[in-house]
Each structure stands twice: as C-alpha cells, then as structure tokens.
Design a protein around this motif. Structure first.
Motif, PDB file in Angstrom:
ATOM      1  N   GLN A   1      43.814  -3.170  23.501  1.00 60.45           N
ATOM      2  CA  GLN A   1      43.451  -2.014  24.339  1.00 60.45           C
ATOM      3  C   GLN A   1      44.580  -0.981  24.340  1.00 60.45           C
ATOM      4  O   GLN A   1      44.344   0.217  24.201  1.00 60.45           O
ATOM      5  CB  GLN A   1      43.211  -2.457  25.796  1.00 60.45           C
ATOM      6  CG  GLN A   1      41.908  -3.181  26.031  1.00 60.45           C
ATOM      7  CD  GLN A   1      41.846  -3.750  27.459  1.00 60.45           C
ATOM      8  OE1 GLN A   1      42.836  -4.239  28.005  1.00 60.45           O
ATOM      9  NE2 GLN A   1      40.673  -3.687  28.056  1.00 60.45           N
ATOM     10  N   ALA A   2      45.800  -1.474  24.504  1.00 63.80           N
ATOM     11  CA  ALA A   2      46.941  -0.557  24.562  1.00 63.80           C
ATOM     12  C   ALA A   2      47.094   0.173  23.231  1.00 63.80           C
ATOM     13  O   ALA A   2      47.253   1.401  23.194  1.00 63.80           O
ATOM     14  CB  ALA A   2      48.215  -1.332  24.902  1.00 63.80           C
ATOM     15  N   GLU A   3      47.000  -0.568  22.132  1.00 62.18           N
ATOM     16  CA  GLU A   3      47.162   0.043  20.802  1.00 62.18           C
ATOM     17  C   GLU A   3      46.055   1.070  20.543  1.00 62.18           C
ATOM     18  O   GLU A   3      46.315   2.154  20.020  1.00 62.18           O
ATOM     19  CB  GLU A   3      47.156  -1.059  19.724  1.00 62.18           C
ATOM     20  CG  GLU A   3      47.059  -0.575  18.281  1.00 62.18           C
ATOM     21  CD  GLU A   3      48.323   0.121  17.756  1.00 62.18           C
ATOM     22  OE1 GLU A   3      49.358   0.135  18.447  1.00 62.18           O
ATOM     23  OE2 GLU A   3      48.240   0.680  16.644  1.00 62.18           O
ATOM     24  N   ASP A   4      44.837   0.740  20.946  1.00 60.49           N
ATOM     25  CA  ASP A   4      43.711   1.636  20.703  1.00 60.49           C
ATOM     26  C   ASP A   4      43.922   2.980  21.418  1.00 60.49           C
ATOM     27  O   ASP A   4      43.750   4.048  20.822  1.00 60.49           O
ATOM     28  CB  ASP A   4      42.420   0.954  21.194  1.00 60.49           C
ATOM     29  CG  ASP A   4      41.222   1.850  21.008  1.00 60.49           C
ATOM     30  OD1 ASP A   4      40.848   2.077  19.856  1.00 60.49           O
ATOM     31  OD2 ASP A   4      40.687   2.365  22.028  1.00 60.49           O
ATOM     32  N   THR A   5      44.311   2.930  22.682  1.00 61.23           N
ATOM     33  CA  THR A   5      44.486   4.191  23.413  1.00 61.23           C
ATOM     34  C   THR A   5      45.734   4.918  22.944  1.00 61.23           C
ATOM     35  O   THR A   5      45.745   6.150  22.826  1.00 61.23           O
ATOM     36  CB  THR A   5      44.508   3.936  24.936  1.00 61.23           C
ATOM     37  OG1 THR A   5      43.280   3.301  25.280  1.00 61.23           O
ATOM     38  CG2 THR A   5      44.626   5.236  25.717  1.00 61.23           C
ATOM     39  N   ILE A   6      46.777   4.169  22.629  1.00 57.75           N
ATOM     40  CA  ILE A   6      48.000   4.827  22.145  1.00 57.75           C
ATOM     41  C   ILE A   6      47.752   5.490  20.782  1.00 57.75           C
ATOM     42  O   ILE A   6      48.204   6.612  20.539  1.00 57.75           O
ATOM     43  CB  ILE A   6      49.174   3.821  22.133  1.00 57.75           C
ATOM     44  CG1 ILE A   6      49.603   3.590  23.591  1.00 57.75           C
ATOM     45  CG2 ILE A   6      50.333   4.310  21.269  1.00 57.75           C
ATOM     46  CD1 ILE A   6      50.693   2.591  23.817  1.00 57.75           C
ATOM     47  N   LEU A   7      46.966   4.844  19.940  1.00 56.21           N
ATOM     48  CA  LEU A   7      46.610   5.479  18.665  1.00 56.21           C
ATOM     49  C   LEU A   7      45.809   6.756  18.930  1.00 56.21           C
ATOM     50  O   LEU A   7      46.023   7.784  18.283  1.00 56.21           O
ATOM     51  CB  LEU A   7      45.809   4.504  17.794  1.00 56.21           C
ATOM     52  CG  LEU A   7      45.293   5.062  16.474  1.00 56.21           C
ATOM     53  CD1 LEU A   7      46.445   5.542  15.585  1.00 56.21           C
ATOM     54  CD2 LEU A   7      44.470   4.006  15.723  1.00 56.21           C
ATOM     55  N   SER A   8      44.918   6.699  19.911  1.00 61.11           N
ATOM     56  CA  SER A   8      44.125   7.906  20.198  1.00 61.11           C
ATOM     57  C   SER A   8      45.032   9.024  20.729  1.00 61.11           C
ATOM     58  O   SER A   8      44.814  10.194  20.441  1.00 61.11           O
ATOM     59  CB  SER A   8      42.953   7.595  21.139  1.00 61.11           C
ATOM     60  OG  SER A   8      43.366   7.656  22.474  1.00 61.11           O
ATOM     61  N   ILE A   9      46.076   8.658  21.481  1.00 59.41           N
ATOM     62  CA  ILE A   9      47.042   9.675  21.942  1.00 59.41           C
ATOM     63  C   ILE A   9      47.779  10.263  20.733  1.00 59.41           C
ATOM     64  O   ILE A   9      47.956  11.477  20.625  1.00 59.41           O
ATOM     65  CB  ILE A   9      48.054   9.052  22.943  1.00 59.41           C
ATOM     66  CG1 ILE A   9      47.340   8.662  24.238  1.00 59.41           C
ATOM     67  CG2 ILE A   9      49.212  10.018  23.217  1.00 59.41           C
ATOM     68  CD1 ILE A   9      48.176   7.836  25.202  1.00 59.41           C
ATOM     69  N   ARG A  10      48.159   9.396  19.800  1.00 58.89           N
ATOM     70  CA  ARG A  10      48.858   9.905  18.611  1.00 58.89           C
ATOM     71  C   ARG A  10      47.947  10.849  17.820  1.00 58.89           C
ATOM     72  O   ARG A  10      48.397  11.862  17.280  1.00 58.89           O
ATOM     73  CB  ARG A  10      49.350   8.735  17.743  1.00 58.89           C
ATOM     74  CG  ARG A  10      50.471   9.163  16.815  1.00 58.89           C
ATOM     75  CD  ARG A  10      51.121   8.032  16.036  1.00 58.89           C
ATOM     76  NE  ARG A  10      51.762   6.991  16.820  1.00 58.89           N
ATOM     77  CZ  ARG A  10      52.894   7.130  17.517  1.00 58.89           C
ATOM     78  NH1 ARG A  10      53.505   8.297  17.558  1.00 58.89           N
ATOM     79  NH2 ARG A  10      53.401   6.113  18.192  1.00 58.89           N
ATOM     80  N   ASN A  11      46.662  10.537  17.792  1.00 54.80           N
ATOM     81  CA  ASN A  11      45.724  11.417  17.087  1.00 54.80           C
ATOM     82  C   ASN A  11      45.599  12.776  17.784  1.00 54.80           C
ATOM     83  O   ASN A  11      45.478  13.798  17.128  1.00 54.80           O
ATOM     84  CB  ASN A  11      44.352  10.744  16.966  1.00 54.80           C
ATOM     85  CG  ASN A  11      44.406   9.578  15.989  1.00 54.80           C
ATOM     86  OD1 ASN A  11      45.288   9.525  15.135  1.00 54.80           O
ATOM     87  ND2 ASN A  11      43.477   8.632  16.125  1.00 54.80           N
ATOM     88  N   VAL A  12      45.630  12.767  19.120  1.00 49.73           N
ATOM     89  CA  VAL A  12      45.586  14.047  19.852  1.00 49.73           C
ATOM     90  C   VAL A  12      46.844  14.853  19.526  1.00 49.73           C
ATOM     91  O   VAL A  12      46.767  16.063  19.249  1.00 49.73           O
ATOM     92  CB  VAL A  12      45.497  13.815  21.389  1.00 49.73           C
ATOM     93  CG1 VAL A  12      45.538  15.146  22.131  1.00 49.73           C
ATOM     94  CG2 VAL A  12      44.249  13.036  21.754  1.00 49.73           C
ATOM     95  N   LEU A  13      47.991  14.181  19.520  1.00 54.80           N
ATOM     96  CA  LEU A  13      49.240  14.886  19.193  1.00 54.80           C
ATOM     97  C   LEU A  13      49.202  15.408  17.756  1.00 54.80           C
ATOM     98  O   LEU A  13      49.730  16.487  17.459  1.00 54.80           O
ATOM     99  CB  LEU A  13      50.443  13.960  19.400  1.00 54.80           C
ATOM    100  CG  LEU A  13      50.701  13.570  20.866  1.00 54.80           C
ATOM    101  CD1 LEU A  13      51.735  12.446  20.959  1.00 54.80           C
ATOM    102  CD2 LEU A  13      51.161  14.768  21.690  1.00 54.80           C
ATOM    103  N   ALA A  14      48.526  14.675  16.871  1.00 55.45           N
ATOM    104  CA  ALA A  14      48.389  15.133  15.478  1.00 55.45           C
ATOM    105  C   ALA A  14      47.519  16.388  15.422  1.00 55.45           C
ATOM    106  O   ALA A  14      47.805  17.317  14.665  1.00 55.45           O
ATOM    107  CB  ALA A  14      47.807  14.024  14.620  1.00 55.45           C
TER     108      ALA A  14
ATOM    109  N   SER B   1      42.402  14.469  27.541  1.00 52.15           N
ATOM    110  CA  SER B   1      42.506  15.710  28.308  1.00 52.15           C
ATOM    111  C   SER B   1      43.832  15.758  29.081  1.00 52.15           C
ATOM    112  O   SER B   1      44.434  16.832  29.219  1.00 52.15           O
ATOM    113  CB  SER B   1      41.257  15.902  29.173  1.00 52.15           C
ATOM    114  OG  SER B   1      41.559  15.834  30.515  1.00 52.15           O
ATOM    115  N   GLN B   2      44.327  14.619  29.544  1.00 50.66           N
ATOM    116  CA  GLN B   2      45.647  14.621  30.204  1.00 50.66           C
ATOM    117  C   GLN B   2      46.741  15.068  29.225  1.00 50.66           C
ATOM    118  O   GLN B   2      47.632  15.827  29.587  1.00 50.66           O
ATOM    119  CB  GLN B   2      45.988  13.214  30.711  1.00 50.66           C
ATOM    120  CG  GLN B   2      45.213  12.788  31.953  1.00 50.66           C
ATOM    121  CD  GLN B   2      45.674  11.416  32.435  1.00 50.66           C
ATOM    122  OE1 GLN B   2      45.828  10.486  31.639  1.00 50.66           O
ATOM    123  NE2 GLN B   2      45.892  11.281  33.722  1.00 50.66           N
ATOM    124  N   VAL B   3      46.651  14.599  27.984  1.00 49.59           N
ATOM    125  CA  VAL B   3      47.675  14.940  26.989  1.00 49.59           C
ATOM    126  C   VAL B   3      47.585  16.432  26.622  1.00 49.59           C
ATOM    127  O   VAL B   3      48.583  17.148  26.606  1.00 49.59           O
ATOM    128  CB  VAL B   3      47.543  14.052  25.725  1.00 49.59           C
ATOM    129  CG1 VAL B   3      48.491  14.507  24.615  1.00 49.59           C
ATOM    130  CG2 VAL B   3      47.804  12.587  26.070  1.00 49.59           C
TER     131      VAL B   3
END
Ligand code: PGA
Length: 255
Positions: free
Chosen positions: A184-197, A147-149
């Motif tokens: 943990q960092a990779e998991d959330t960063i991947l989820s951010i990339r998915n939101v951007l996708a 939601s922040q993104v």
C-alpha cells in the motif's frame, strides 16, 4: 536511479520530551549516527528545545521544527517565524502534518505558503500528505493525495522541488500501531512520484525523497524501506527511544 537517493530518517517527537530527556537522547545518539552521505538523520522537536539541540547536535545529526509560520514577522501570537528557525540553526521543518491539518486548521493553501517560506529561509521542508480511513476505504487515496501534492507544490520551481522531501502518512496509520502494508505504501508513494514527474519531469521526480510515515518501528522498517520508491521514514513513537531510533537509521543505511 532510485539508489541515488540518500534515505532520510526523521524523528517527529511531537509534543514530547522535556529538556533533560532531549539532552539525554542527543548525547546517546550523537556518536552513533552514520554519515549523512549514507542516511540523513533528523530530529524534529518542539520549538522550545530547538536551540539546545542545535547547540549539541553531532556532525551527522540535523535538527528540524514541526511547524513554521509563512510570514517572516508580524502580529501572529504563538507562531514561530522562519527567520527565527533559520537563525537558530534549524535546517528542516515538517509542513502540513495531518495533526496540524486536523487540529489546527491547516489547509492545502497554508501548506503551499509554508512550503514557499521554508524554501526561502533555507529550511528543508518535509511536506506531509495522506488520506483518512474513509478515503482509503472508498478507494480514492491516490486521487486525494495527488491533489494534496499538486496544491502543495503550486508555484514551486523544479530547482526548489529538488530541495524538498515528501512524507506520505496515511492518517489511519499514525500512532495507531496499524502500519500500511509495504505494498500500500509503495503504491501511493509511486503515485506521488508520478505526480511529481508530471509537474517537473522524470529527472526531478526520481531525485525527490519520498518517505513513509505511520507506526513505523524496528520490526517493520526493513520491509518498508526495501520497496524501491520508499526513501525512508517519518517516525513518531519509535523515534523517542535512542536505541529504537538508531536501529531505524541503521536499517535505512542498508537500503
Ligand atoms: P507514529 O507517528 O510513528 O507514532 O505513527 C508518525 C507521525 O505522526 O509522523
């Protein structure tokens, strides 16, 4: 695709260093910073130091601000205009750092306005997102960060989104010495990339740099940056010492 993203190491000096210390730093790193084709190296300093750093920055180093106001000019006592930053030669700006969200009432709405402003004034925005410890423990981190993104990027075109950098910084890891695990960092960063996708499509999301921040240092940078979706780091404490900062930058070149 991932290896096409140029890594970024951005130092966030926060409210540290007087002028002489800043100059000493810049003179000792200037010649050592690798080509920006290998890594983008940025120092984000307090506003008063920006001009003196810009004047002395080497070819490969870039200078950023830690905040910007969303209006160009006006009755905003104590704030810094994006025009002033642009004409000072600053090229990056941190937006929505958790310290600004927590202590200076920044909201998703102001973050969104500042993102638009930074893009308008040719400042590369480093948009910070990240959860508190209670959100991490409740298991809702990725929803919260999503939601922040989404709110930060409202009204931002795909073309402009490509010019932005995201920094995922779990609040509980900032300045605490407690780093998120690389997983943990990779998991959330991947989820951010998915939101951007979802917002912009895969082609765009695969080209946006997403950094990790929170107690990054010379001992943990290698394992963090080895993760496929982690494109660099936003670094507080470990960016204050020239040797430590350069070691982080060098580690990023090996990505
Ligand atoms: P830290 O700060 O590296 O000192 O944890 C990171 C940041 O606040 O951006």
């Amino acid at each position: 695709m991932a290896n096409k993203r140029i890594p970024v190491i951005a130092g966030n000096w926060k409210m540290n260093k007087v002028r002489d210390e800043a100059l000493q730093f810049i003179y000792s790193v200037n010649q050592e910073v690798p080509s920006k084709e290998l890594v983008e190296t940025v120092i984000c300093a307090s506003d008063v130091l920006l001009r003196c750093l810009v004047k002395r920055q080497g070819d490969e180093l870039r200078i950023g601000a830690q905040n910007v106001h969303y209006e160009e000019f006006g009755a905003f006592t104590g704030e810094t205009s994006p025009r002033v930053l642009e004409t000072t030669g600053v090229t990056y700006v941190i937006i929505g750092h958790s310290e600004r969200r927590e202590m200076f009432n920044e909201t998703d709405e102001t973050v969104n306005k500042k993102l638009h402003t930074a893009l308008k004034y040719h400042l590369t925005p480093i948009v910070c997102v990240g959860e508190s410890l209670s959100i991490r423990e409740a298991g809702t981190t990725n929803d919260y960060v999503r939601s922040q993104v989404v709110n930060a990027y409202k009204g931002v075109s795909a073309k402009n989104a490509l010019l932005t950098i995201v920094a995922y910084e779990p609040i509980w890891a900032i300045g605490t010495g407690k780093t998120a695990t690389p997983e943990q960092a990779e998991d959330t960063i991947l989820s951010i990339r998915n939101v951007l996708a979802e917002l912009y499509g895969n082609d765009v999301s695969e080209r946006i740099r997403i950094l990790y921040g929170g107690s990054v240092n010379t001992s943990n940078i290698e394992v963090l940056i080895a993760k496929p979706n982690i494109d660099g780091a936003l670094v507080g404490g470990a960016s204050l010492d020239p040797a430590s900062f350069l070691a982080l930058v060098t580690a990023a070149v090996r990505k």
